[in-house]
Design an enzyme around this catalytic site. Structure first.
Site, short mmCIF file in Angstrom:
data_model
loop_
_atom_site.label_atom_id
_atom_site.label_comp_id
_atom_site.label_asym_id
_atom_site.label_seq_id
_atom_site.Cartn_x
_atom_site.Cartn_y
_atom_site.Cartn_z
N HIS A 352 0.81 -1.22 0.00
CA HIS A 352 0.00 0.00 0.00
C HIS A 352 0.83 1.27 0.00
O HIS A 352 0.27 2.35 0.13
CB HIS A 352 -0.91 0.06 1.22
CG HIS A 352 -1.95 -1.02 1.29
ND1 HIS A 352 -3.21 -0.87 0.77
CD2 HIS A 352 -1.90 -2.26 1.81
CE1 HIS A 352 -3.91 -1.98 0.98
NE2 HIS A 352 -3.13 -2.84 1.61
N LYS A 532 -9.11 13.28 4.68
CA LYS A 532 -8.15 12.18 4.67
C LYS A 532 -7.16 12.44 5.79
O LYS A 532 -7.17 13.54 6.38
CB LYS A 532 -7.41 12.10 3.32
CG LYS A 532 -6.86 13.47 2.87
CD LYS A 532 -6.29 13.43 1.46
CE LYS A 532 -7.29 13.46 0.33
NZ LYS A 532 -7.39 12.22 -0.44
N ARG A 533 -6.31 11.47 6.12
CA ARG A 533 -5.28 11.74 7.13
C ARG A 533 -4.44 12.94 6.70
O ARG A 533 -4.26 13.21 5.51
CB ARG A 533 -4.39 10.50 7.32
CG ARG A 533 -5.07 9.39 8.10
CD ARG A 533 -5.41 9.82 9.52
NE ARG A 533 -4.23 9.87 10.34
CZ ARG A 533 -3.87 8.93 11.21
NH1 ARG A 533 -4.64 7.86 11.40
NH2 ARG A 533 -2.77 9.04 11.92
N LYS A 538 -0.04 14.47 1.06
CA LYS A 538 -1.43 14.69 0.64
C LYS A 538 -1.71 16.18 0.42
O LYS A 538 -2.73 16.55 -0.14
CB LYS A 538 -2.39 14.11 1.68
CG LYS A 538 -2.32 12.57 1.79
CD LYS A 538 -3.27 12.04 2.85
CE LYS A 538 -3.11 10.56 3.17
NZ LYS A 538 -3.72 9.68 2.16
N THR A 640 -9.00 5.98 -1.89
CA THR A 640 -10.30 5.34 -2.03
C THR A 640 -11.40 6.37 -1.79
O THR A 640 -12.50 6.24 -2.33
CB THR A 640 -10.47 4.16 -1.06
OG1 THR A 640 -10.01 4.57 0.23
CG2 THR A 640 -9.67 2.96 -1.52
N LYS A 644 -15.23 7.31 -3.71
CA LYS A 644 -16.52 7.57 -3.05
C LYS A 644 -17.11 8.88 -3.57
O LYS A 644 -18.31 8.97 -3.86
CB LYS A 644 -16.33 7.65 -1.53
CG LYS A 644 -15.86 6.34 -0.91
CD LYS A 644 -15.34 6.51 0.52
CE LYS A 644 -14.56 5.28 0.94
NZ LYS A 644 -13.72 5.49 2.14
C1 26Q Z 1 3.22 0.58 10.46
C2 26Q Z 1 4.12 0.28 11.47
C3 26Q Z 1 3.90 0.69 12.77
C4 26Q Z 1 2.74 1.40 13.06
C5 26Q Z 1 1.84 1.70 12.06
C6 26Q Z 1 2.08 1.29 10.76
C7 26Q Z 1 1.13 1.63 9.68
C8 26Q Z 1 -0.24 1.65 9.94
C9 26Q Z 1 -1.14 2.00 8.93
C10 26Q Z 1 1.57 1.93 8.41
C11 26Q Z 1 0.66 2.27 7.41
C12 26Q Z 1 -0.69 2.29 7.66
C13 26Q Z 1 -1.71 2.65 6.66
C14 26Q Z 1 -1.48 2.88 5.39
C15 26Q Z 1 -2.55 3.25 4.46
O1 26Q Z 1 -3.68 3.49 4.86
N1 26Q Z 1 -2.26 3.31 3.16
C16 26Q Z 1 -3.27 3.68 2.18
O2 26Q Z 1 -3.87 2.48 1.71
C17 26Q Z 1 -4.99 2.77 0.90
C18 26Q Z 1 -5.65 1.46 0.53
O3 26Q Z 1 -4.86 0.75 -0.40
C19 26Q Z 1 -4.57 3.56 -0.33
O4 26Q Z 1 -5.72 3.91 -1.04
C20 26Q Z 1 -3.80 4.81 0.08
O5 26Q Z 1 -3.29 5.45 -1.07
C21 26Q Z 1 -2.67 4.45 1.02
O6 26Q Z 1 -2.04 5.61 1.49
#
Ligand code: 26Q
Length: 796
Positions: A352, A532-533, A538, A640, A644
């Protein structure tokens, strides 16, 4: 109650549950009591297909899909279940006869925020589509006691407070005391008769909590199985008897920390022992459960790839590779080579992100201490790959005393997928370029999607009713049918009704913004939404700088031909991400200044409601005219939210990034506001020293906007909160806010002009809806079933 209840049946069941399940009389019942009674009533209708499906899959010895994810951002469940069961009208009727307000009941449910953002919400959409497609599947995750933190603003700055969704009965889950597995950590490994035996130094029990996820038409439900951590021994009786009551409860408290709280970081946090333990806790519990079910139905482990498909949602559960090999070798006596082959036949990995700081790495020291046997197996996997692949020196899982989880996941996977066409190509050419050369058939693309049940039928009843009347209701289960709308894009009567539906949603949102924030949002203004975050890539900063520049221009020429606009922001910053928090502060500061300016306040407003979550998205998306998808090209894997908005008839202003590229291809370049550098151009420009300074010097609007921030125009004359943000923008600007500014500003003025042609705008909105069918997560899941899991729907 039958599967096809009447309104009277629903009413009877609600009263039955209120009385007999909850022990409440109607005269004492609160909204909460009623909500529980309604939920139990709906749950009863889900349980029958749920159990039938589990039985059918078991009786047929069917292949199962297992979706392993540290996050499932499911949001509220009641409204979605009602919609999927097709009971919305009957339930309205039943609640009316009881004198209850449906909206109030739905809003009473806590929003299950067991995820950070896109990746977690994708997992939730996938669970719903898997059920709608009758694909036998289980989702495995963690039952966090506390989901993503709640966000408040104090003096414009983000303040986090704990989220507490389980502080009340949770009607959707079933605890399974009989499905409990012991999970070990630490300790040492000894060799007995040539075989490795791991003696963990600590252990906890993983207990299963099941939630059924109902699909469209209520015909099939899969299980979301979340693991809760519990102590192996309840408490230390010796210490308790000795009077040390607090210490006696220590084992319990320690075990429970494992499922206590979701890590709130979506990209930078890494290296924390508790996070590694959480990842192993989920993975080990899931794999024990998967093997238990497999062995109950089959007696030959070599059938694993034929009967089991495991999907790893990013690298977070990537310890599954070594863990599966460990179970096959150490518990089932298999040799390494065979265990590796079977594991690779069952495991798949979704990437991702390309951002280097978001790629998971663990020091070999920490991995070896927390999971000593796994560290040995990781070494074996790496050695084997070195020998069998003929890879170059610089490629490998263990490098610089770190375990690279991306490499581990790639090497252990049958298929690796990206989440949009552009992202998949970048995965091939950047992060996994070397591995892709060695394994050219492994990487595939599965462009993300979202479920139209929640994101259209449930959240946008006004538009849904219009769609039903215009093209029939088949679109809900087959979103490609939206194509039938195409001819209506030139039908003035249809466009008027589309306009009215959007306007009704805007009025609803506008009332909410006034009541909640005191912001006056004119429903006839452009509703311009970025939710979004908060992340540098972004580029919420680009959006707020555009607002400042626009404000200045309006201020200089208040009688000009301006298009009124309401800019709406929503999103949380990771608690330790200072720059992101500064951007939040800036947006709130700018809003406070601009919103009260008597010269411009009818033309430009900024609203930033706190605590953006799934439920808020359900209110914002249907009311948006303009969807902001403005990440630096090459950085957003897919997005995503962009999908929407498109299906809800918002037009996109966006870069050629992630799935924006495919959205533009589908809706047509003329119905999409494109701006900005391409990924290639961005990479080249970033390498040129002084690029930011040059861009700022070339743009009067940008210079003026930055100048106002630097003078403290929005912060009571003191700009020190913004020094580091300004410094980074002038001197580094890795996400190219400065270079894309003028194009963005100009394209926004094109948007203004387009919006003034109301019929033209509505036509574009209609075409966006008509051509958005591709972005259903049903299409995505069909792709995974065909290309990755090799599985057909049950009974076909
Ligand atoms: C990793 C290690 C330690 C703590 C947290 C994490 C961690 C947690 C969540 C790393 C990444 C995430 C989330 C990533 C994320 O949401 N990525 C998004 O995924 C979507 C679905 O595929 C995409 O549409 C987005 O582009 C992408 O940013």
């Amino acid at each position: 109650m039958t599967q096809f209840p009447s309104a009277q049946d629903l009413r009877d069941q609600i009263l039955y549950h209120l009385t007999h399940t909850q022990g409440r009389g109607t005269e004492f019942a609160t909204t909460f009591d009623w909500r529980l009674a309604v939920s139990y009533t709906i749950r009863d209708l889900i349980v029958t297909p749920w159990m039938a499906g589990i039985r059918a899959a078991r009786d047929q010895g069917a292949k199962r899909v297992y979706y392993l994810s540290m996050e499932f951002l499911i949001g509220r469940m009641l409204g979605d279940a009602i919609i999927n069961l097709g009971l919305d009208d009957l339930m309205d009727e039943a609640l009316e006869t009881l004198g209850l307000d449906k909206q109030e009941i739905l809003d009473d449910e806590p929003d299950a925020a067991l995820g950070n953002g896109g990746l977690g919400r994708l997992a939730a959409c996938f669970m719903e589509s898997l059920s709608s497609l009758k694909c036998p599947a289980l989702g495995y995750g963690i039952r966090y006691e506390h989901g993503l933190f709640r966000q408040r603003f104090e003096a414009g700055q983000q303040v986090e407070t704990p989220e507490d969704w389980l502080n009340q009965p949770h009607p959707w889950e079933f605890v399974r005391l009989d499905y409990s597995f012991t999970i070990g950590f630490k300790g040492h490994v000894e060799t007995v008769d040539g075989r490795a035996v791991w003696h963990p130094g600590e252990s906890v029990v993983a207990r299963a909590y099941d939630t059924p996820v109902i699909g469209w038409k209520g015909e099939w439900a899969n299980t979301l199985r979340l693991w809760g951590a519990h102590p192996t021994t309840l408490f230390d009786l010796h210490r308790f008897n000795a009077g040390d009551h607090a210490a006696a409860a220590e084992p319990e408290a320690l075990a429970r920390t494992l499922s206590r709280v979701l890590y709130p970081d979506d990209g930078t946090e890494s290296g924390k022992e508790l996070r590694l333990k959480q990842e192993y806790f989920l993975t080990a519990a899931a794999l024990q459960d998967i093997l238990r079910r497999f062995l109950a139905e089959h007696d030959d482990l070599s059938l694993l790839p034929e009967k089991v498909a495991i999907q790893l949602n990013d690298t977070h559960p990537a310890i599954a590779g070594p863990e599966l090999i460990r179970l096959l070798m150490d518990d089932h006596g298999m040799d390494f080579a065979r265990a590796l082959e079977l594991a690779r036949g069952t495991l798949n990995y979704t990437n991702h992100t390309l951002l280097p700081e978001a790629l998971e790495r663990w020091s070999t020291w920490l991995m070896g201490r927390v999971l000593p046997r796994h560290m040995q197996i990781i070494q074996m996997i790496d050695d084997d790959h070195r020998k069998t692949s003929g890879r170059p020196q610089h490629v490998g899982i263990v490098r610089h005393d770190q375990v690279q989880m991306g490499e581990l996941a790639f090497i252990m996977a049958g298929r690796v997928n990206g989440v949009s066409a552009l992202h998949t190509e970048l995965v091939k050419s950047t992060v996994f370029a070397d591995l892709h050369k060695l394994h050219p058939d492994r990487i595939v693309n599965e462009t993300n999607g979202v479920t139209p049940r929640r994101w259209l039928r449930m959240s946008n009843p006004a538009l849904s009713a219009l769609l039903d009347e215009t093209i029939g209701d088949g679109w809900t289960g087959d979103l490609d049918q939206l194509q039938r709308l195409e001819p209506f894009a030139d039908d003035a009567g249809f466009l008027d009704r589309l306009h009215a539906a959007k306007r009704a949603n805007k009025v609803w949102l506008s009332d909410g913004l006034l009541a909640g924030l005191g912001v006056k949002a004119d429903p006839d203004a452009i509703f311009d939404v970025q939710v979004k975050r908060i992340h540098e890539y972004k580029r919420q900063l680009l959006n707020i700088l555009e607002a400042i520049a626009l404000w200045r221009r309006i201020h200089d020429d208040p009688n000009g031909d301006w298009t009124p606009r309401v800019k709406i922001f929503g999103g949380k910053a990771a608690p330790g991400y200072w720059l992101a928090k500064t951007v939040i502060h800036l947006i709130n500061d700018v809003a406070a200044t601009i919103n009260t300016d008597p010269v411009t306040r009818d033309l430009l407003q900024i609203a930033y409601p706190p605590n953006y979550n799934v439920s808020m998205a359900e209110d914002l998306v249907p009311a948006a005219d303009l969807s902001e998808q403005i990440s630096t090209a090459g950085k957003e894997a897919s997005g995503t939210g962009n999908m929407k908005f498109t299906m809800n008839g918002a037009l996109t202003i966006g870069t050629l990034d992630g799935a924006n590229v495919e959205i533009r291809d589908h809706v047509g370049a003329g119905n999409f506001f494109l701006f900005g550098l391409t990924a290639d151009e961005a990479d080249k420009l970033r390498a040129i020293p002084g690029h930011a300074r040059a861009a700022i010097e070339a743009s009067a609007d940008l210079r003026a906007a930055l100048q106002m921030v630097a003078e403290g125009r929005f912060s009571g004359g003191r700009a020190d909160p913004y020094f580091s943000l300004l410094d980074r923008t002038w001197n580094d600007d890795p996400f190219l806010v400065t270079s894309d500014f003028d194009d963005y500003f100009g394209t926004q003025r094109t948007v203004d002009a387009a919006y003034r042609d109301s019929a033209g705008w509505d036509r574009m909105a209609a075409l966006n809806i008509a051509r958005s069918g591709f972005f259903s997560s049903d299409r995505t899941i069909r792709g995974y079933m065909r290309d990755i899991w090799h599985i057909a729907p049950i009974g076909s």
